[in-house]
Design an enzyme around this catalytic site. Structure first.
Site, PDB file in Angstrom:
ATOM      1  N   GLU A  94      10.983   8.496 -40.816  1.00 27.29           N
ATOM      2  CA  GLU A  94      10.637   9.928 -40.924  1.00 27.29           C
ATOM      3  C   GLU A  94      12.295  10.496 -41.341  1.00 27.29           C
ATOM      4  O   GLU A  94      13.220  10.153 -40.979  1.00 27.29           O
ATOM      5  CB  GLU A  94      10.654  10.529 -39.536  1.00 27.29           C
ATOM      6  N   ARG A 147      12.452  -3.406 -29.605  1.00 26.81           N
ATOM      7  CA  ARG A 147      13.389  -2.536 -30.311  1.00 26.81           C
ATOM      8  C   ARG A 147      14.766  -2.919 -29.950  1.00 26.81           C
ATOM      9  O   ARG A 147      15.254  -3.754 -29.005  1.00 26.81           O
ATOM     10  CB  ARG A 147      13.221  -1.075 -29.587  1.00 26.81           C
ATOM     11  N   LYS A 156      17.207  10.120 -32.059  1.00 23.88           N
ATOM     12  CA  LYS A 156      17.677  11.126 -33.045  1.00 23.88           C
ATOM     13  C   LYS A 156      17.988  12.428 -32.541  1.00 23.88           C
ATOM     14  O   LYS A 156      19.028  13.070 -32.955  1.00 23.88           O
ATOM     15  CB  LYS A 156      16.566  11.411 -34.152  1.00 23.88           C
TER      16      LYS A 156
END
Length: 631
Positions: free
Chosen positions: A58, A278, A288
């Site tokens: 993103e 992860r 983020k």
């Protein structure tokens, strides 16, 4: 006799080097075999030459180390099956996304040697996604809803159906059309997939697939007022672009059935999902939102701050791409969710940089000691020496010799009267006299040069710099070291990051370095001998050259400096005592004194046994040794 011969042979440096190289090779082979085995399972239904993976960041921030793992795994599998990897920007949220982030993400991927022949955007498919949204409504698999956000969240949690769940297809299409205009009425509504009301997997409880956003999109401008959610757009675009295997972290595992439902509901080409764990590190934020907070509040200098886990941040800290790649592949497709220590990554990095990092010297300005050498050169002399004693390919440097040199206060404090020491790259010398000020600091020393002395017999090997002259100046440098941004190893879901911010995270030491550092380019990695590895960060406004300390994997260079009970934050990494060099971390050497009159910048630690003498209940039949620290 043969035993003595073998013992002698094993003690030789050459023999030890060979034994170590064999051990390293075995360890590397074991790691390689383990990595190969972990990938041997491969991708479900994969066919050579037909595999297509994708990396879909993103564009709302900079890539961090977690993204690096995803990108590297996607590229690895694409190459493994002689397929291809796509880079696709998931740009469905105008509130967060900017063109700036797209450009930097592509630059960061290039830094990681990750490339794609095709770069696409989810926004390329907005028209098709809108048509498929209408198809979902017409087939009765989606509906419009104006339930308030908090109420909707509560109803989903409790398994309560929305009051609009059974509205007519005509009403749902009318509300979707109103949403597209961005009117006051339209922004009240969203579109939800009609999957389930009370499925145990809450990801399947009628998720939102379309919502309004009136902000201009960085690529499509004001054309759209409605945008698909990631959960709706991702499986569709994966299918349309020919992706065969979607690699996702296993935090999305609960949403995998939702992904498959979307594809089946629309009757489009299926895609395989492949999960991996992860990447998490202790004392490290990968969110983020939290990273944005540090940037927005000015607690860091930007997204490339050396304290950040962004690709730019860790690269600026001195982590090499090769070390990162090796580390990621060793992690492989593990499903284990763990918080990793940083030590193994930095240790791997050290093995890569140590053989090629040129060696230079820097002397701390605080308490610098002037030394006069009897028997030294009458005039200034300049000699050419290798930048790396074990690797001549690294190049050569100029070293200035004179009868006036500078050494560090901590080294000077460790000297005994008449002690023989070694001046590195020069030879031995005897300490003849020391001058101290009223505070106990040493201000001057006189040495007698003894070039016939044996450096193997001295306990202290000292770095030094020739005193500056107009023709042979020293270069001012700033040595930077950093602490973790947070004081807790792992933040829990309900933890507020503001409660765990480390008070002081940047530490500076002003020093002078030899003039050879003027030839460095930004990003060059070096070693300041007896201080550690550093990466050149460029000149500062005051003309000083900035060098950032690179952790070497040892506990001392990685421990959080915010540990409770720490008297003073550590300014720079401790200097090793290898080869008998003076201990530079403020602890007592075998020839020093315990009452050091300078700030050692070390943690205050209570004595394990207190101040009382420890009584031994039995005779250990060992040599009796007097206390080396007694006065």
């Amino acid at each position: 006799m043969s035993r003595r011969w073998y013992s002698h042979f094993e003690s030789l440096d050459f023999t030890r080097a060979v034994i170590q190289s064999v051990a390293d090779a075995k360890a590397h082979k074991a790691r390689s075999n383990k990595t190969a085995a972990s990938f041997a399972l491969g991708l479900q239904g994969a066919k050579e030459g037909q595999v297509v993976t994708r990396f879909p960041p993103e564009p709302s921030g900079y890539l961090h180390i977690g993204h690096a793992k995803a990108a590297m795994l996607n590229q690895y599998f694409a190459q493994m099956y002689k397929g291809k990897m796509l880079i696709r920007f998931d740009d469905t949220n105008p509130t967060k996304e900017r063109t700036e982030f797209e450009e930097t993400i592509l630059e960061d991927l290039a830094l990681l040697d990750i490339h794609s022949e095709i770069v696409t955007h989810t926004s390329d498919y907005f028209d098709q996604l809108y048509d498929l949204g209408i198809q979902m409504i017409k087939s009765g698999k989606a509906y419009a809803d104006d339930t308030e956000l908090l109420q909707m969240r509560d109803e989903r949690f409790k398994g309560i159906a929305s009051k609009h769940r059974e509205d007519s297809i005509e009403d749902n299409l009318k509300h979707f059309a109103e949403m597209k205009t961005g009117s006051d009425e339209g922004v009240r509504w969203c579109i939800r997939a009609k999957i389930s009301v009370d499925n145990p997997n809450k990801a399947l409880r009628d998720p939102v697939i379309y919502r309004c956003n009136l902000l201009p999109h960085h690529r499509t401008g004001d054309k759209w007022k409605i945008y698909p959610t990631y959960d709706f757009a991702c499986p569709i675009v994966d299918s349309l672009e020919g992706v065969t295997h979607a690699l996702r972290t296993n935090e999305y595992r609960d949403r995998n059935p939702q992904y498959y439902w979307m594809i089946e509901a629309l009757g489009i080409r299926p895609v395989h999902i492949w999960d991996f764990s992860r990447l998490n590190f202790i004392y490290t934020l990968l969110s983020k939102r939290k990273l944005h907070w540090f940037v927005d509040t000015g607690r860091v200098t930007g997204w490339d701050d050396p304290r950040f886990p962004t690709v730019r941040g860790i690269r600026r800290r001195g982590l090499t791409v090769e070390a990162l790649r090796q580390f990621m592949l060793i992690q492989g497709p593990s499903q284990a969710v763990v918080s990793l220590e940083w030590d193994s990554l930095w240790t791997m990095n050290k093995k890569i940089i140590d053989p090629v990092a040129p060696r230079f010297w820097a002397i701390a300005k605080d308490g610098v000691v002037s030394v006069t050498i009897s028997g030294g050169p009458a005039d200034v002399e300049v000699k050419t020496l290798p930048k790396h004693k074990k690797n001549p390919d690294v190049g050569e440097k100029k070293t200035v010799f004179s009868s006036k040199i500078l050494i560090e206060q901590e080294d000077a404090l460790s000297f005994d009267d008449q002690e023989e020491i070694t001046l590195m790259d020069w030879g031995n010398a005897f300490v003849r006299s020391k001058t101290t000020d009223s505070n106990g600091k040493i201000t001057a020393i006189e040495l007698d040069l003894n070039l016939a002395g044996d450096f193997r017999k001295t306990k202290k090997k000292i770095t030094w710099l020739s005193a500056p002259t107009p023709t042979h100046p020293l270069i001012p440098v700033t040595l930077l070291d950093y602490d973790y941004l947070i004081t807790k190893k792992k933040l829990e879901e309900n933890d507020d990051v503001k409660d765990f911010v480390t008070a002081e995270t940047e530490f500076r030491e002003e020093a002078d370095a030899d003039a050879n550092v003027q030839d460095l380019k930004k990003g060059d990695i070096i070693q300041f001998e007896r201080k550690g590895y550093y990466i050149f960060d460029g000149p500062a406004e005051n003309g000083s050259l900035h060098f950032i300390h690179i952790p070497d994997g040892r506990a001392a260079s990685l421990a959080s400096k915010a540990t409770p009970g720490a008297a003073t934050p550590v300014a720079v990494a401790p200097k090793p005592a290898k080869g008998g060099a003076a201990i530079k971390d403020g602890s007592k050497s075998s020839t020093g004194t315990s009452d050091t009159p300078v700030d050692t910048k070390m943690y205050a630690v209570d004595k394990v046994y207190g101040d009382e003498a420890v009584e031994t209940p039995v005779d250990p039949k060992m040599y009796k040794v007097t206390n080396v620290y007694s006065s």
